[in-house]
Design an enzyme around this catalytic site. Structure first.
Site, PDB file in Angstrom:
ATOM      1  N   GLU A  16      64.080  22.845 118.038  1.00 51.63           N
ATOM      2  CA  GLU A  16      65.279  23.718 117.988  1.00 51.63           C
ATOM      3  C   GLU A  16      66.070  24.008 119.247  1.00 51.63           C
ATOM      4  O   GLU A  16      67.075  23.792 119.487  1.00 51.63           O
ATOM      5  CB  GLU A  16      64.968  24.481 117.099  1.00 51.63           C
ATOM      6  CG  GLU A  16      64.547  24.062 115.592  1.00 51.63           C
ATOM      7  CD  GLU A  16      65.503  23.100 115.024  1.00 51.63           C
ATOM      8  OE1 GLU A  16      64.856  22.155 114.182  1.00 51.63           O
ATOM      9  OE2 GLU A  16      66.590  23.057 115.324  1.00 51.63           O
ATOM     10  N   HIS A  35      68.196  21.840 120.832  1.00 50.27           N
ATOM     11  CA  HIS A  35      69.595  21.636 120.195  1.00 50.27           C
ATOM     12  C   HIS A  35      70.249  22.741 120.929  1.00 50.27           C
ATOM     13  O   HIS A  35      71.599  22.788 121.303  1.00 50.27           O
ATOM     14  CB  HIS A  35      69.599  21.863 118.698  1.00 50.27           C
ATOM     15  CG  HIS A  35      69.110  20.737 118.091  1.00 50.27           C
ATOM     16  ND1 HIS A  35      69.593  19.253 118.361  1.00 50.27           N
ATOM     17  CD2 HIS A  35      68.033  20.509 117.009  1.00 50.27           C
ATOM     18  CE1 HIS A  35      68.976  18.588 117.669  1.00 50.27           C
ATOM     19  NE2 HIS A  35      68.130  19.288 116.627  1.00 50.27           N
ATOM     20  N   HIS A  62      69.900  14.475 118.395  1.00 48.38           N
ATOM     21  CA  HIS A  62      68.732  13.779 118.259  1.00 48.38           C
ATOM     22  C   HIS A  62      68.359  12.667 119.007  1.00 48.38           C
ATOM     23  O   HIS A  62      69.412  11.953 119.631  1.00 48.38           O
ATOM     24  CB  HIS A  62      68.666  13.584 116.578  1.00 48.38           C
ATOM     25  CG  HIS A  62      68.214  14.712 115.826  1.00 48.38           C
ATOM     26  ND1 HIS A  62      68.702  14.945 114.624  1.00 48.38           N
ATOM     27  CD2 HIS A  62      67.462  15.806 116.208  1.00 48.38           C
ATOM     28  CE1 HIS A  62      68.226  16.180 114.099  1.00 48.38           C
ATOM     29  NE2 HIS A  62      67.396  16.511 115.109  1.00 48.38           N
TER      30      HIS A  62
END
Lengths: 80, 387
Positions: B122, B125, B131
C-alpha cells in the site's frame, strides 16, 4: 463438454469486480448488446492482466482469480 | 511496474506518516508499529526518501484500520477479497492507507495476511506506484505470502520507485519520530541504519565469510567488512550497498571461482549474484540446491579449490557439492567432527585464503590443512579486520 459452474450470483460478483478494478462503467440497459460487449471487453482486459486465457467470457479460472485476496486499488489506471 | 502518471509523486524527500489511532486487535501495538516502520523502510532503502512519524497533526500518509464503508468511496468487503487500499500522492486523502479490519493480520505467520507485506504494497501506492503485471513484484495486486525476515524488494519495484524518486545516495535508511509528547515539548527520535560497533573493542562472531576476486567479505548482521588491496584495513558498510537485492543479513556465503559468482544463503533460500546483480529466478529454495527439504538453513559454506568442491555446513554435518556436475556428492552428509577432525562440531562461517581453510566458530577460528585434515592454528576472528 465441461459444464461451467458460473452462477447468476457469480455474474453479479464479476460485474462488481470489473467495475471496481477495471473501470467497467454502468450500461443504461445492461442487457443490451452494447452492455454485453462492454463486459466482454473488460473481462478480456482482466484476463490479459492476470495472464489468463483471453476468452472475454466468465469461466471458472477467471472467477477463481477474482476471488483471490488482493489490494483494493484499481488495476486499470483509474486510481488517480 | 506502473505509476499513476501525471506527476503523481511527492515533490519532497521527507514524507510524514501518522501514528495509528485505532489499532487492529490482531496484533500488539508494538507489532503494528514495527510492521509499518519496516514497510516504509523497504522504500526508504532504495530511494532518497525519509519517513517521519508524526505523533499528532495531519501527515502525508494517514494510516488507519477500518471496516466496510469508512468514509471514502471504496467500502471494504468483509474478510478476504480486498485487504487494503491507498491513494496516490496528493493533498488531503492523497497518500493515505486504509487497512480492512475484517482481515486477520499477522506479524510473520502465513496463517493470515502479513501486515508488513500488505503495508509495504500500500505504501507503494502512497508514493506513486500503481500495480505491476510482474507476478513476483510487491506491487502485483494479488497477495502472496513471503517470509518478512528475508524479504527483499524485487527489482521490478526498485525500478518503479526509482523512476519516480531516483536511488538512495547514501545507503542509509532513516525513519524518525517527531511530535509533541504529553509535556508539550517536541520529541524527536531518529532510527538510523544500524551503526556499526568498533569491531576491535570486543570479540566478533562472523555470520558468513566469502572471497570475491581476491577480496574478502566478512558478514555480521546487516553489515560487512570488505578487505581489498586498496585499503590496509577492511571497510565497514551495509550488505545492501554491495548487493542491493541481498537479504538484510546472511547465514552463509561463498564464491564459485569457476563462474566468479557469489552465493548468499539466508533461511531456506539462496541467492546467486554476478557482480552486484542477482541472477534471474533467484532466490531459490535450498531444495533446488540439492539439500533435503528438512534442512532449515545453511550455517557456512566454503569452496575448496584444490578439490573443486564446495563444502556446506548444517548443524553438526556437512555436504560436498560438485560445482562441475552441479550436484551434491554421494555419501553425504557426513559428521563434521569425524571427517574434519579438529574444527569441533559446528561451524558459523568458513573461507579459503592462500590455500588454507578457515573455520570460524564463535569469536575464534581454526586455520586448517584440508589434505592432511589437520588444524594448524587457532586465531581470533577480528585479526582479519585490521585489529
Amino acid at each position: 463438454v465441461p459444464v461451467s459452474k458460473v452462477t447468476v450470483q457469480d455474474e453479479g460478483f464479476a460485474k462488481g469486480y470489473l467495475k471496481r478494478f477495471f473501470n467497467l462503467t454502468e450500461e443504461k440497459d445492461p442487457l443490451s448488446r452494447k452492455g454485453a460487449d462492454r463486459m466482454s471487453k473488460k473481462l478480456s482486459e482482466m484476463q490479459k492482466f492476470f495472464g489468463l486465457r483471453i476468452t472475454g467470457t466468465l469461466d471458472d479460472n477467471t472467477l477463481e482469480m477474482m476471488k483471490k485476496p488482493r489490494c483494493g486499488v484499481a488495476d486499470e489506471n483509474i486510481a488517480r | 511496474y506502473s505509476t499513476f502518471g501525471d506527476g503523481l509523486k511527492w515533490s519532497k524527500n521527507t514524507v510524514t506518516y501518522s501514528r495509528i489511532v485505532d489499532y487492529t486487535p490482531d496484533l500488539s501495538q508494538a507489532e503494528v508499529d514495527d510492521s509499518i516502520r519496516r514497510a516504509l523502510e523497504v522504500w526508504a532503502k532504495v530511494t532518497p526518501l525519509t519517513f517521519t512519524k508524526l505523533t499528532s497533526g495531519t501527515a502525508d500518509i494517514m494510516i488507519s484500520f477500518a471496516r466496510l464503508s469508512h468514509g471514502d468511496n471504496y467500502p471494504f468487503d468483509g474478510p478476504d477479497g480486498t485487504l487494503a487500499h491507498a491513494f496516490a500522492p496528493s493533498p488531503d486523502i492523497g497518500g493515505d492507507a486504509h487497512f480492512d479490519d475484517d482481515e486477520t493480520f499477522t506479524f510473520r505467520s502465513s496463517t493470515g495476511y502479513v501486515l508488513f507485506l500488505v503495508a509495504a504494497h500500500e505504501f507503494g501506492h502512497s508514493l506513486g506506484l500503481s500495480h505491476s503485471e510482474d507476478r513476483s513484484a510487491l506491487m502485483y495486486p494479488l497477495y502472496s505470502y513471503k517470509d518478512p525476515d528475508t524479504f527483499v524488494l524485487p527489482q521490478d519495484d526498485v525500478r518503479g520507485i526509482q523512476s519516480l524518486y531516483g536511488s538512495n545516495p547514501s545507503g542509509d535508511t532513516t525513519t524518525t519520530t517527531t511530535g509533541s509528547s504529553p509535556s508539550g515539548d517536541t520529541t524527536t527520535t531518529t532510527t538510523q541504519a544500524p551503526t556499526i560497533p568498533d569491531v576491535c573493542s570486543s570479540p566478533v562472531e562472523f555470520d558468513a565469510v566469502t572471497t570475491l576476486k581476491g577480496e574478502m567479505f566478512f558478514f555480521k548482521d546487516s553489515y560487512l567488512w570488505h578487505s581489498s588491496s586498496q585499503s590496509s584495513t577492511p571497510q565497514k558498510s551495509l550488505i545492501s550497498s554491495f548487493w542491493p537485492n541481498a537479504p538484510t543479513s546472511v547465514d552463509a556465503a561463498y564464491e564459485n571461482p569457476g563462474t566468479g559468482n557469489v552465493l548468499l544463503f539466508k533461511g531456506n533460500q539462496y541467492w546467486q549474484f554476478r557482480g552486484k546483480t542477482v541472477l534471474p529466478d533467484y532466490p531459490k529454495r535450498l531444495s533446488d540446491f540439492g539439500f533435503p527439504s528438512s534442512v532449515p538453513k545453511v550455517d557456512a559454506a566454503v569452496h575448496v579449490s584444490s578439490i573443486s568442491r564446495t563444502l556446506l555446513f548444517v548443524n553438526n554435518k556437512y555436504w560436498s557439492y560438485n560445482e562441475g556436475w552441479r550436484r551434491m556428492d554421494r555419501g553425504y552428509p557426513k559428521f563434521i567432527h569425524r571427517h574434519l577432525p579438529g574444527i569441533g562440531h559446528r561451524v558459523d562461517a568458513a573461507f579459503e585464503n592462500r590455500g588454507q581453510l578457515y573455520f570460524s566458530s564463535g569469536s575464534r577460528q581454526t586455520e586448517y590443512h584440508y589434505q592432511r585434515r589437520r588444524a594448524l592454528h587457532t586465531l581470533m576472528n577480528y585479526l582479519w579486520l585490521g585489529c
